[in-house]
Design a protein around this motif. Structure first.
Motif, mmCIF file in Angstrom:
data_model
loop_
_atom_site.group_PDB
_atom_site.id
_atom_site.type_symbol
_atom_site.label_atom_id
_atom_site.label_comp_id
_atom_site.label_asym_id
_atom_site.label_seq_id
_atom_site.Cartn_x
_atom_site.Cartn_y
_atom_site.Cartn_z
ATOM 1 N N LYS A 1 86.722 45.166 66.132
ATOM 2 C CA LYS A 1 85.467 44.712 66.248
ATOM 3 C C LYS A 1 84.823 44.578 65.017
ATOM 4 C CE LYS A 1 82.461 46.485 69.133
ATOM 5 N NZ LYS A 1 81.600 46.175 70.080
ATOM 6 N N SER A 2 85.378 45.385 63.756
ATOM 7 C CA SER A 2 84.499 44.867 62.629
ATOM 8 C C SER A 2 85.273 44.073 61.580
ATOM 9 C CB SER A 2 84.135 46.402 61.870
ATOM 10 O OG SER A 2 85.268 46.964 61.648
ATOM 11 N N GLY A 3 86.491 43.994 61.974
ATOM 12 C CA GLY A 3 87.401 43.281 61.143
ATOM 13 C C GLY A 3 87.975 44.003 59.876
ATOM 14 N N GLU A 4 87.735 45.112 60.045
ATOM 15 C CA GLU A 4 87.938 46.373 58.834
ATOM 16 C C GLU A 4 89.148 46.815 59.185
ATOM 17 O OE1 GLU A 4 86.192 49.861 56.015
ATOM 18 O OE2 GLU A 4 85.209 49.235 57.578
ATOM 19 N N LYS A 5 90.227 46.492 58.480
ATOM 20 C CA LYS A 5 91.631 46.955 58.687
ATOM 21 C C LYS A 5 91.946 48.543 58.116
ATOM 22 C CE LYS A 5 94.818 43.799 60.206
ATOM 23 N NZ LYS A 5 93.544 42.681 60.466
ATOM 24 N N ILE A 6 91.914 49.389 58.652
ATOM 25 C CA ILE A 6 92.225 50.693 58.387
ATOM 26 C C ILE A 6 93.787 51.228 58.303
ATOM 27 C CG2 ILE A 6 91.586 53.048 58.574
ATOM 28 C CD1 ILE A 6 88.884 52.399 59.769
ATOM 29 N N ALA A 7 94.378 51.336 57.144
ATOM 30 C CA ALA A 7 95.765 51.772 57.390
ATOM 31 C C ALA A 7 95.786 53.085 58.039
ATOM 32 C CB ALA A 7 96.489 51.674 55.669
ATOM 33 N N TYR A 8 96.812 53.474 58.806
ATOM 34 C CA TYR A 8 97.226 54.662 59.259
ATOM 35 C C TYR A 8 97.186 55.771 58.198
ATOM 36 C CZ TYR A 8 98.601 58.414 62.388
ATOM 37 O OH TYR A 8 98.704 59.606 62.907
ATOM 38 N N VAL B 1 81.475 51.621 58.214
ATOM 39 C CA VAL B 1 81.414 50.303 58.921
ATOM 40 C C VAL B 1 82.299 50.479 60.201
ATOM 41 C CG1 VAL B 1 81.957 47.595 58.969
ATOM 42 C CG2 VAL B 1 80.944 48.842 56.979
ATOM 43 N N ALA B 2 83.546 50.899 59.864
ATOM 44 C CA ALA B 2 84.390 51.131 61.086
ATOM 45 C C ALA B 2 83.962 52.323 62.010
ATOM 46 C CB ALA B 2 85.778 51.681 60.383
#
Ligand code: AMO
Length: 430
Positions: free
Chosen positions: A291-298, A305-306
């Protein structure tokens, strides 16, 4: 005897009221004073030709926002607020207000939040602002009644402490005689120790202090936390309790604060419905990326934003569950099936996090191991760790931010609107 303004009805014959001069309207032959107390507003009508010289003198002298006492005859009149007016026999100026005022109570000029907070005592005279704090009071009462009814004990734990709770940063150091001490970040360690005391179900509604550097619309440096700890319960049980409590707070406000909600122009106040969806952390970061394009690493935290993107997708209250053990505090219990995941949860409103909690580690050795693996020193936690060696029951709990609960419930834009005298990076007075 002074009558609350709301209790003066068209059927009353005479009345004595006391309150603040909300507005003065001079129409030539007639002067209208609008008098306000916490229950409402009444029009005091002064026909210049018929009024006594003393009444006329008071009307000439009085300034807006002065405190006055008025006695007189009540008349039914359709056009006035509440369908009645008071024709005065006497007007006593109890406390004259200086002018100009630092803030316009009648709000013809909308003020910036900072200006409002600088003069909070005037700001809070506005019925719309007073309504927030009446509702906040109702929420706190609802929490207390709900928990008492379920056998919880209300505890008070120290705010001046020797150690961090939630990690070493964000602490306010203070001078405590000749030693260093801190303002407590959370009652966490104390509520857990009381499980070893056999209290089984405890709650506290009290201040928490966080030296957050960032000045945002959802962070305070002094916040109010609603904390709960329950023995012989796992995280799922305290999640159910939290969900029920939040719904109870909304229902109580819906039932008993209709005037305040109307004052705030909130229509269609909605009580959230159980069950709140349970969203695993792994799925949450997928939604954020999509949805936001923000990649969160596990294993990374979910940023603002996320959080917003996930909130939009979820649309109402929800839990984030199955958090990586790495990013949750040392006291969170790793899952038996997969220790990389902990039995921890966050309760989310679509706009922000409201609460976090977990099942706690109750085994001394495991707790020491977790504290060390976070790079903390077990020695400084001695007072906390000792009770774990002498019979600690399994337990779970959570902390719920009172301001965030009220803020999201009422759609307030800034968390400072839910606090009478907020403490933030720049504000230490009033
Ligand atoms: P946590 O640090 O997530 O958890 O805090 C719990 C809740 O308290 C509120 N909160 C704040 N509100 C406004 N300004 C702040 N600076 C602030 N910091 C926290 C939030 C947050 O969700 N010991 C754990 C709780 C537990 O596991 O029992 C704790 O403190 O709404």
């Amino acid at each position: 005897m002074r009558t609350p303004i709301r209790a003066v009805t068209p059927e009353s014959s005479t009345a004595e009221i006391a309150g603040w001069v909300h507005e003065i309207r001079d129409l030539g032959g007639l002067v209208f004073l609008l008098i306000r107390d916490r229950t409402g507003i009444i029009q005091v009508t002064i026909p210049k030709k018929k009024a006594s010289p003393l009444v006329l003198e008071a009307v000439r002298e009085v300034s807006r926002e002065s405190v006055v006492r008025v006695t007189g005859t009540v008349k039914a009149i359709e056009k006035a607020p509440g369908g009645r007016e008071l024709v005065p026999e006497s007007i006593e100026i109890i406390s004259q207000s200086a002018s100009p005022m630092p803030l316009d109570v009648v709000e013809k000029v909308p003020a910036e939040l900072d200006t409002r907070l600088d003069s909070r005592f005037l700001d809070a005279r506005r019925p719309r602002v007073a309504a927030v704090f009446q509702i906040r009071s109702t929420v706190i009462r609802a929490v207390s009644e709900f928990l008492h009814a379920r056998g919880f004990i209300n505890i008070t734990t120290p705010k001046v402490v020797a150690a961090a709770t939630e990690g070493g940063t964000e602490l306010f150091p203070i001078a405590y005689f000749d030693r260093e001490a801190f303002l407590n970040q959370s009652p966490q360690l104390y509520k857990q120790m009381l499980m070893a005391a056999g209290f089984e179900k405890v709650f506290e509604i009290g201040p928490i202090f966080r030296a957050e550097e960032h000045n945002t619309t959802k962070h305070l440096n002094e916040a109010t936390s609603i904390d709960v700890e329950v023995s012989f319960a796992d995280h799922l049980e305290v999640m159910a309790l939290l969900e029920e409590l939040v719904i109870h707070c909304y229902s109580t406000v819906a039932e008993s604060c209709s005037d305040q909600l109307a004052q705030m122009e909130i229509s269609g106040f909605e009580v959230p419905k159980a069950p709140f969806p349970r969203l695993p952390y792994a799925k949450a970061i997928e939604i954020a990326a999509a949805k936001s394009g923000e990649k969160i690493a596990y294993g990374d935290d979910i940023g603002t934003v996320a959080e917003k993107a996930i909130g939009e997708e979820m649309g109402s209250h929800y839990f984030i569950v199955d958090w990586p053990t790495l990013i949750k505090p040392y006291y969170a219990m790793p899952s038996e099936a997969d220790p990389k995941v902990s039995n921890a949860f966050d309760l989310m409103h679509p706009r922000m996090e409201l609460a976090s909690g977990s099942q706690r580690i109750h085994q001394h050795n495991l707790l020491v191991h977790q504290i060390r693996s976070k790079g903390l020193s077990a020695e400084s936690f001695e007072f906390y760790l000792t009770p774990f060696r002498y019979g600690m029951p399994p337990h779970s709990g959570w902390g719920l931010g009172a301001e965030r609960l009220v803020m999201t419930m009422l759609g307030l834009q800034n968390i400072r609107e839910a606090v009478l005298f907020p403490r933030d990076r720049h504000r230490l007075v009033p």
